[in-house]
Motif scaffolding. Structure first.
Motif, PDB file in Angstrom:
ATOM      1  N   ASP A   1      46.232  48.096   9.005  1.00 22.86           N
ATOM      2  CA  ASP A   1      47.439  47.279   9.108  1.00 22.86           C
ATOM      3  C   ASP A   1      47.358  46.400  10.357  1.00 22.86           C
ATOM      4  N   PRO A   2      47.372  45.073  10.223  1.00 22.47           N
ATOM      5  CA  PRO A   2      47.263  44.213  11.407  1.00 22.47           C
ATOM      6  C   PRO A   2      48.518  44.219  12.279  1.00 22.47           C
ATOM      7  N   LEU A   3      49.680  44.506  11.696  1.00 25.13           N
ATOM      8  CA  LEU A   3      50.913  44.517  12.479  1.00 25.13           C
ATOM      9  C   LEU A   3      51.212  45.873  13.110  1.00 25.13           C
ATOM     10  N   GLY A   4      50.535  46.909  12.650  1.00 24.91           N
ATOM     11  CA  GLY A   4      50.737  48.244  13.213  1.00 24.91           C
ATOM     12  C   GLY A   4      51.921  48.998  12.641  1.00 24.91           C
ATOM     13  N   PHE A   5      52.486  48.522  11.527  1.00 20.41           N
ATOM     14  CA  PHE A   5      53.636  49.207  10.957  1.00 20.41           C
ATOM     15  C   PHE A   5      53.273  50.592  10.457  1.00 20.41           C
ATOM     16  N   GLY A   6      52.083  50.754   9.921  1.00 20.43           N
ATOM     17  CA  GLY A   6      51.657  52.065   9.432  1.00 20.43           C
ATOM     18  C   GLY A   6      51.630  53.105  10.530  1.00 20.43           C
ATOM     19  N   LYS A   7      51.179  52.703  11.723  1.00 25.05           N
ATOM     20  CA  LYS A   7      51.142  53.635  12.852  1.00 25.05           C
ATOM     21  C   LYS A   7      52.549  53.986  13.329  1.00 25.05           C
ATOM     22  N   VAL A   8      53.428  52.995  13.359  1.00 24.29           N
ATOM     23  CA  VAL A   8      54.814  53.248  13.766  1.00 24.29           C
ATOM     24  C   VAL A   8      55.510  54.152  12.751  1.00 24.29           C
ATOM     25  N   PHE A   9      55.292  53.899  11.478  1.00 26.84           N
ATOM     26  CA  PHE A   9      55.904  54.706  10.431  1.00 26.84           C
ATOM     27  C   PHE A   9      55.392  56.142  10.487  1.00 26.84           C
ATOM     28  N   ALA A  10      54.087  56.315  10.675  1.00 25.31           N
ATOM     29  CA  ALA A  10      53.517  57.661  10.796  1.00 25.31           C
ATOM     30  C   ALA A  10      54.038  58.366  12.043  1.00 25.31           C
ATOM     31  N   THR A  11      54.254  57.608  13.115  1.00 22.90           N
ATOM     32  CA  THR A  11      54.808  58.193  14.336  1.00 22.90           C
ATOM     33  C   THR A  11      56.211  58.720  14.103  1.00 22.90           C
ATOM     34  N   VAL A  12      57.036  57.947  13.433  1.00 21.36           N
ATOM     35  CA  VAL A  12      58.404  58.399  13.132  1.00 21.36           C
ATOM     36  C   VAL A  12      58.369  59.603  12.196  1.00 21.36           C
ATOM     37  N   LEU A  13      57.483  59.556  11.197  1.00 21.19           N
ATOM     38  CA  LEU A  13      57.384  60.671  10.258  1.00 21.19           C
ATOM     39  C   LEU A  13      56.974  61.966  10.948  1.00 21.19           C
ATOM     40  N   LEU A  14      56.168  61.885  11.979  1.00 21.23           N
ATOM     41  CA  LEU A  14      55.696  63.086  12.645  1.00 21.23           C
ATOM     42  C   LEU A  14      56.540  63.482  13.860  1.00 21.23           C
ATOM     43  N   PHE A  15      57.078  62.509  14.595  1.00 26.04           N
ATOM     44  CA  PHE A  15      57.775  62.833  15.845  1.00 26.04           C
ATOM     45  C   PHE A  15      59.115  63.525  15.615  1.00 26.04           C
ATOM     46  N   VAL A  16      59.897  63.024  14.694  1.00 29.60           N
ATOM     47  CA  VAL A  16      61.250  63.567  14.503  1.00 29.60           C
ATOM     48  C   VAL A  16      61.226  65.052  14.132  1.00 29.60           C
ATOM     49  N   PRO A  17      60.490  65.471  13.097  1.00 33.92           N
ATOM     50  CA  PRO A  17      60.523  66.904  12.778  1.00 33.92           C
ATOM     51  C   PRO A  17      59.800  67.772  13.806  1.00 33.92           C
ATOM     52  N   SER A  18      58.747  67.240  14.434  1.00 36.89           N
ATOM     53  CA  SER A  18      58.051  68.066  15.417  1.00 36.89           C
ATOM     54  C   SER A  18      58.903  68.245  16.669  1.00 36.89           C
TER      55      SER A  18
ATOM     56  N   ALA B   1      55.794  67.237  21.116  1.00 37.04           N
ATOM     57  CA  ALA B   1      55.947  66.520  19.845  1.00 37.04           C
ATOM     58  C   ALA B   1      55.079  65.263  19.838  1.00 37.04           C
ATOM     59  N   TRP B   2      54.990  64.593  20.968  1.00 34.23           N
ATOM     60  CA  TRP B   2      54.136  63.408  21.054  1.00 34.23           C
ATOM     61  C   TRP B   2      52.662  63.792  20.894  1.00 34.23           C
ATOM     62  N   LEU B   3      52.284  64.977  21.389  1.00 32.29           N
ATOM     63  CA  LEU B   3      50.922  65.467  21.188  1.00 32.29           C
ATOM     64  C   LEU B   3      50.642  65.689  19.696  1.00 32.29           C
ATOM     65  N   VAL B   4      51.615  66.222  18.981  1.00 25.20           N
ATOM     66  CA  VAL B   4      51.467  66.388  17.523  1.00 25.20           C
ATOM     67  C   VAL B   4      51.300  65.028  16.854  1.00 25.20           C
ATOM     68  N   VAL B   5      52.057  64.033  17.310  1.00 17.63           N
ATOM     69  CA  VAL B   5      51.948  62.684  16.748  1.00 17.63           C
ATOM     70  C   VAL B   5      50.555  62.111  17.002  1.00 17.63           C
ATOM     71  N   LEU B   6      50.054  62.262  18.216  1.00 20.22           N
ATOM     72  CA  LEU B   6      48.730  61.726  18.530  1.00 20.22           C
ATOM     73  C   LEU B   6      47.635  62.404  17.713  1.00 20.22           C
ATOM     74  N   ILE B   7      47.734  63.706  17.552  1.00 25.45           N
ATOM     75  CA  ILE B   7      46.757  64.416  16.722  1.00 25.45           C
ATOM     76  C   ILE B   7      46.876  63.954  15.269  1.00 25.45           C
ATOM     77  N   GLY B   8      48.092  63.804  14.782  1.00 24.20           N
ATOM     78  CA  GLY B   8      48.303  63.329  13.411  1.00 24.20           C
ATOM     79  C   GLY B   8      47.768  61.920  13.196  1.00 24.20           C
ATOM     80  N   LEU B   9      48.000  61.028  14.160  1.00 20.47           N
ATOM     81  CA  LEU B   9      47.472  59.674  14.033  1.00 20.47           C
ATOM     82  C   LEU B   9      45.949  59.669  14.082  1.00 20.47           C
TER      83      LEU B   9
ATOM     84  N   ALA C   1      63.101  62.852   3.535  1.00 25.61           N
ATOM     85  CA  ALA C   1      63.679  64.163   3.855  1.00 25.61           C
ATOM     86  C   ALA C   1      62.722  65.292   3.499  1.00 25.61           C
ATOM     87  N   VAL C   2      62.050  65.186   2.379  1.00 25.18           N
ATOM     88  CA  VAL C   2      61.085  66.224   1.980  1.00 25.18           C
ATOM     89  C   VAL C   2      59.922  66.277   2.958  1.00 25.18           C
ATOM     90  N   ILE C   3      59.406  65.117   3.357  1.00 21.98           N
ATOM     91  CA  ILE C   3      58.307  65.092   4.334  1.00 21.98           C
ATOM     92  C   ILE C   3      58.752  65.703   5.645  1.00 21.98           C
TER      93      ILE C   3
END
Length: 110
Positions: free
Chosen positions: A75-92, A50-58, A8-10
């Motif tokens: 991360d070989p499974l890509g969870f870090g990228k998915v997690f970062a995408t959720v962290l950036l996409f929702v608020p943006s 918002a997706w542009l913000v995610v791509l720049i953030g990634l 929530a803080v992020i």
């Protein structure tokens, strides 16, 4: 409970950072037309911004923040990228949507 509070803080920090640039983008979108089709197109445009913000953030996390967030790049499974995408996409997306809705009210009032 601590994980939810951290998430929530992020989200609040990212939302707060993106609200200011979202207002001019919302004004630009609100001037383009009126009606239900235009509303749908503008909401999709908010999602694309918002997706542009995610791509720049990634890009920043993968290229420049190697020591700070190594799990995003290695991360070989890509969870870090998915997690970062959720962290950036929702608020943006919410910031751009709030900026658009605020600008739409302003344009209709004029």
């Amino acid at each position: 409970m601590t994980v939810v509070a951290t998430l929530a803080v992020i989200w609040i920090v990212v939302f707060g950072i993106l609200v200011l640039p979202a207002w001019p983008a919302g004004r630009w979108l609100a001037k383009n037309g009126k009606g239900p089709i235009s509303l749908l197109i503008n909401i999709v445009s908010c999602a694309m911004l918002a997706w542009l913000v995610v791509l720049i953030g990634l890009f920043v996390l993968i290229v420049w923040a190697q020591d700070l967030f190594p799990h995003v790049k290695d991360d070989p499974l890509g969870f870090g990228k998915v997690f970062a995408t959720v962290l950036l996409f929702v608020p943006s997306f919410l910031a751009f949507l709030v900026g658009y809705l605020r600008a739409r009210e302003t344009v209709e009032a004029q």
